[in-house]
Design a protein around this motif. Structure first.
Motif, short mmCIF file in Angstrom:
data_model
loop_
_atom_site.label_atom_id
_atom_site.label_comp_id
_atom_site.label_asym_id
_atom_site.label_seq_id
_atom_site.Cartn_x
_atom_site.Cartn_y
_atom_site.Cartn_z
N LYS A 128 -0.79 1.16 6.89
CA LYS A 128 -2.14 0.57 6.77
C LYS A 128 -2.06 -0.89 6.35
N THR A 147 0.47 3.89 1.69
CA THR A 147 0.75 4.16 3.10
C THR A 147 1.03 2.80 3.77
N ASN A 196 0.83 -1.20 0.00
CA ASN A 196 0.00 0.00 0.00
C ASN A 196 0.87 1.25 0.00
#
Ligand code: ATR
Length: 278
Positions: free
Chosen positions: A159, A156, A154
């Motif tokens: 996460k 980010t 991901n």
């Protein structure tokens, strides 16, 4: 409304392109079940009120799509284990006013990959791109299909890492290696790559090294009349096969239909009809 006709709907925002009314009306015709099914665009802050009104006015079942699946989970009086694991509900059923929430997205994906596309999940190395609500709903069903490894990547990273910790016990039970990797650190040895980001909604591509697609089977949870931008990119970079998420959409609808009516419709012919119409 005829005497034996039950009322169903799909709530979302936006909703105008939803294929759910067409899919459910094809299922209903095929199985000789009489239903009324409409789509409703719900204001972002009005989901609870509209869902309550729908069931108070005699609604029997509701499908819920973006962005209300988490709210639908909270709205449910009781939820299935798969909805609890996903933290999201896409199917609501009224049982004498008691609202039961379920999530059929994961099973829809697995049936499409396994039964329709015949992509081998057992012992596969699978990459899921994205770590939002859509990913959360498919991790456990994928783990239960017995892959060798499941990597979440991901934009980010935290996460993705959070999802790994949420599903670590399930992964251990399934004897599957579950890990999160940054997008710029993927080694490319994946049999199946699933795009579960919402990047395509903004007409964007995730920031990945396209060499990872070489020889893989690529699936996009989104669908469109032509190959999605993500699938086109994967194809140009050597993906061996690819599919968009139309089959998953029809299969999750079939599971909802089964929950509501106790009858499992044929999906192949419906996938073909919807494909011809989009
Ligand atoms: P959904 O319910 O569709 O999963 P979401 O929960 O908002 O929607 O999650 C969107 C996912 O798409 C996230 O994983 C998001 O990455 P971030 O967690 O870093 O925000 C991912 N995403 C959205 N736009 C993206 C882009 N342009 N490139 C890469 N990933 C993107």
């Amino acid at each position: 409304m005829k005497k034996d006709e039950k009322l169903f709907a799909v709530f979302g925002n936006p909703i105008e392109h939803s294929q759910s009314p067409n899919i459910h009306s094809l299922f209903a015709k095929q199985t000789n079940i009489s239903i009324l099914y409409h789509s409703q665009c719900v204001d972002f802050d009005r989901f609870f009120d509209c869902a309550k009104d729908f069931f108070l006015s005699g609604g029997a079942g509701l499908n819920v799509t973006v962005p209300f699946k988490t709210q639908a989970f909270e709205f449910s009086d009781e939820a299935s284990q798969r909805a609890i694991n996903a933290g999201a509900v896409n199917t609501l059923i009224s049982k004498k006013g008691h609202i039961f929430g379920d999530n059929t997205d994961g099973v829809g994906l697995i049936v499409d990959l396994d039964k329709n596309l015949k992509w081998k999940l057992k012992d596969a190395d699978i990459l899921v791109i994205g770590a939002g609500g859509a990913t959360r709903g498919i991790i456990e069903p994928l783990l239960c299909a017995d892959p060798s490894s499941l990597t979440i990547s991901n934009r980010t990273l935290s996460k993705g890492e959070n999802l790994v910790s949420v599903f670590s016990a399930v992964a251990k039970n399934a004897n599957c290696q579950l890990k999160a990797l940054p997008m710029n650190n993927l080694d490319g040895n994946f049999d199946i790559i699933i795009n579960a980001t919402s990047a395509s909604l903004e007409g964007r591509l995730p920031d990945l090294d396209p060499s990872i697609f070489d020889g893989s089977a690529c699936y996009d949870l989104m669908y469109s009349s032509a190959p999605t931008r993500f699938l086109d990119w994967a194809r140009k970079n050597g993906a061996a096969k690819y599919s968009d998420g139309l089959g998953m959409l029809v299969e999750q609808a079939a599971e909802s239909f089964y929950l509501w009516h106790g009858v499992r419709p044929e999906t192949e012919v419906v996938i073909q009809k919807i494909r011809a119409n989009i």
